[in-house]
Design a protein around this motif. Structure first.
Motif, short mmCIF file in Angstrom:
data_model
loop_
_atom_site.label_atom_id
_atom_site.label_comp_id
_atom_site.label_asym_id
_atom_site.label_seq_id
_atom_site.Cartn_x
_atom_site.Cartn_y
_atom_site.Cartn_z
N UNK A 2 0.82 -1.21 0.00
CA UNK A 2 0.00 0.00 0.00
C UNK A 2 0.85 1.27 0.00
N UNK A 3 1.84 1.34 0.90
CA UNK A 3 2.71 2.51 0.98
C UNK A 3 4.16 2.07 0.82
N UNK A 7 13.99 6.08 -0.83
CA UNK A 7 15.07 7.08 -0.86
C UNK A 7 14.55 8.50 -0.59
N UNK A 8 13.69 8.62 0.41
CA UNK A 8 13.08 9.90 0.72
C UNK A 8 14.06 10.84 1.41
N UNK A 9 14.20 12.04 0.87
CA UNK A 9 14.97 13.11 1.51
C UNK A 9 14.08 14.34 1.64
N UNK A 22 13.91 4.58 3.31
CA UNK A 22 13.15 3.63 2.50
C UNK A 22 12.46 2.62 3.42
N UNK A 23 11.14 2.51 3.29
CA UNK A 23 10.38 1.53 4.07
C UNK A 23 9.04 1.34 3.39
N UNK A 219 6.77 -4.83 11.76
CA UNK A 219 8.12 -4.47 11.31
C UNK A 219 8.49 -3.12 11.89
N UNK A 220 9.81 -2.85 11.88
CA UNK A 220 10.32 -1.65 12.54
C UNK A 220 11.36 -0.98 11.64
N UNK A 221 11.26 0.35 11.53
CA UNK A 221 12.32 1.15 10.90
C UNK A 221 12.90 2.04 11.99
#
Length: 321
Positions: A2-3, A7-9, A22-23, A219-221
Motif C-alpha cells: 500500500x505505501x 530514498x526519501x529526503x 526507504x520503508x 516491522x520496525x524502521x
C-alpha cells in the motif's frame, strides 16, 4: 504494497533533516518508526501525509508511493482528496487536536460529510457507530459534549474516531500516546492494534517507546538523526539487533527483575540538524565506532534473516552475494 517510501529526503530552508529513507507498509500491518526525539519521525509523517509545505518543507528527492501513486509529486488538490479519506493522521497531542468551541459529534461528523458526502443524519449515525466500535459508552450522548469535558484518554479516542470516519486505508499515528498516562497508553495502543486487524488498514506508528513497538508492531524502521539505521521484522530486531543504536534503544527498556541501578542509557544526545556529524551520524555516541565511521556514510545492506542495516561494524553481519 500500500505505501512504499523510497530514498526519501526532506529539505527545509538550507538543511536536509531527513535523508534516504526507504520503508513500506501494507494493509493489515503495523510498521513502527522509532528513534529518539530529533530523529526525523514527525517530519516523515508530514511527508507521507502531504503536509510538509505547512512548515516550509519539501521532498527534495525520492518517492512516496501510495497505492501506486507518488504523493511527493501530487498536486495539493489531489492530496486533499486523499487526506482525511484514504490517509488519516493522528497527531501527538489530543489536547490540541480538537476545536474547543465545537461539540465532539460535529467534529467527527464533518469528516464523513466532506469525504463520504453523507447527509447530516447519516454522518451522525456513522459517528455514533464508530464511537461504539471504540467501546465508548453512551456514544450518542457524548456527541453533545465539548472537548474540555473529556479526559485525555477519551480525547485521544475521539481523534481516532475522526481518523476512522473517512474509511482510511492508511493511518499515520504520530506518537499517539505521548500525552497520556501509562494505563491509558496501553488502552489506546490496544485499540489501534485491534482496528488494524479488524479493518485491514495499514498503520504507520511513530513512537520513541520500544516497549510499544515490541507489543504491537510487525516491522520496525529505526531512525537516527534523519537517517535509517535498521529496518526488519520486530521479532529478529529484538532478538538480534544489528545496529548498535537499535541495541542501545532496546537496552533502555525496563524489565521485570532488573537490579536497582542496572538500567542503561545512551550517552550524549541526538545532534541538531545543523550539527550532523560527517560519516555515520551515530558514531560520536557509538562504542563500536572504528575506522571509516567518522568519514564514510554507511549504506543500507541486506541482512541474512531479512531487513537491512546501515553500519560499518554491525552486531549481525550483512548477507553477501
Amino acid at each position: 504494497m500500500l505505501l512504499e517510501v523510497e530514498n526519501l529526503s526532506i529539505r527545509i530552508a538550507a538543511v536536509t533533516p531527513v535523508a534516504d529513507l526507504s520503508f513500506s507498509v501494507d494493509r493489515g500491518e503495523i510498521l513502527g518508526l522509532v528513534g529518539e526525539s530529533g530523529s526525523g519521525k514527525s517530519l516523515t509523517a508530514l511527508a507521507v501525509t502531504g503536509l510538509l509545505g505547512r512548515i516550509g518543507g519539501t521532498v527534495s528527492s525520492g518517492a512516496i508511493r501510495f497505492d501506486g501513486r507518488d504523493l511527493a509529486r501530487m498536486p495539493e488538490p489531489s492530496l486533499r482528496a486523499l487526506r482525511g479519506k484514504r490517509i488519516a493522521f493522528i497527531t501527538q497531542n489530543p489536547m490540541t487536536a480538537l476545536d474547543p468551541i465545537d461539540t465532539i459529534g460535529n467534529q467527527i461528523d464533518i469528516v464523513a460529510k466532506l469525504h463520504l458526502k453523507l447527509s447530516a443524519a447519516d454522518a451522525r449515525r456513522r459517528t455514533i457507530d464508530i464511537l461504539s466500535q471504540l467501546r465508548i459508552p453512551e456514544a450518542a450522548a457524548l456527541c453533545d459534549a465539548y472537548p474540555h469535558q473529556l479526559s485525555g484518554g477519551m480525547k485521544q479516542r475521539i481523534v481516532i474516531a475522526m481518523a476512522l470516519s473517512g474509511e482510511p486505508d492508511l493511518i499515520v499515528a504520530d506518537e499517539p500516546t505521548t500525552a497520556l498516562d501509562v494505563t491509558v497508553q496501553a488502552q489506546i495502543v490496544a485499540i489501534l492494534s485491534r482496528l488494524v486487524k479488524e479493518r485491514n488498514v495499514a498503520l504507520m506508528l511513530i513512537t520513541h517507546d520500544m516497549g510499544v513497538v515490541a507489543q504491537v508492531c510487525d516491522r520496525v524502521a529505526v531512525l537516527y538523526a534523519g537517517r535509517q539505521a535498521e529496518t526488519r521484522a520486530v521479532g529478529p530486531l529484538f532478538a538480534h539487533p544489528a545496529h548498535p543504536y537499535t541495541a542501545a534503544l532496546i537496552d533502555c527498556i525496563p524489565r521485570a527483575g532488573m537490579a536497582r541501578g542496572s538500567l542503561t542509557g545512551i550517552p550524549g544526545t541526538v545532534p541538531g540538524v545543523a550539527q550532523y556529524p560527517v560519516g555515520c551520524r551515530y558514531h560520536p555516541r557509538c562504542a563500536r565506532a572504528g575506522e571509516g565511521c567518522a568519514t564514510i556514510v554507511p549504506v543500507q545492506s541486506p541482512l541474512a534473516g531479512g531487513g537491512t542495516v546501515a553500519c560499518h561494524y554491525p552486531l549481525e553481519e550483512p548477507a553477501h552475494g
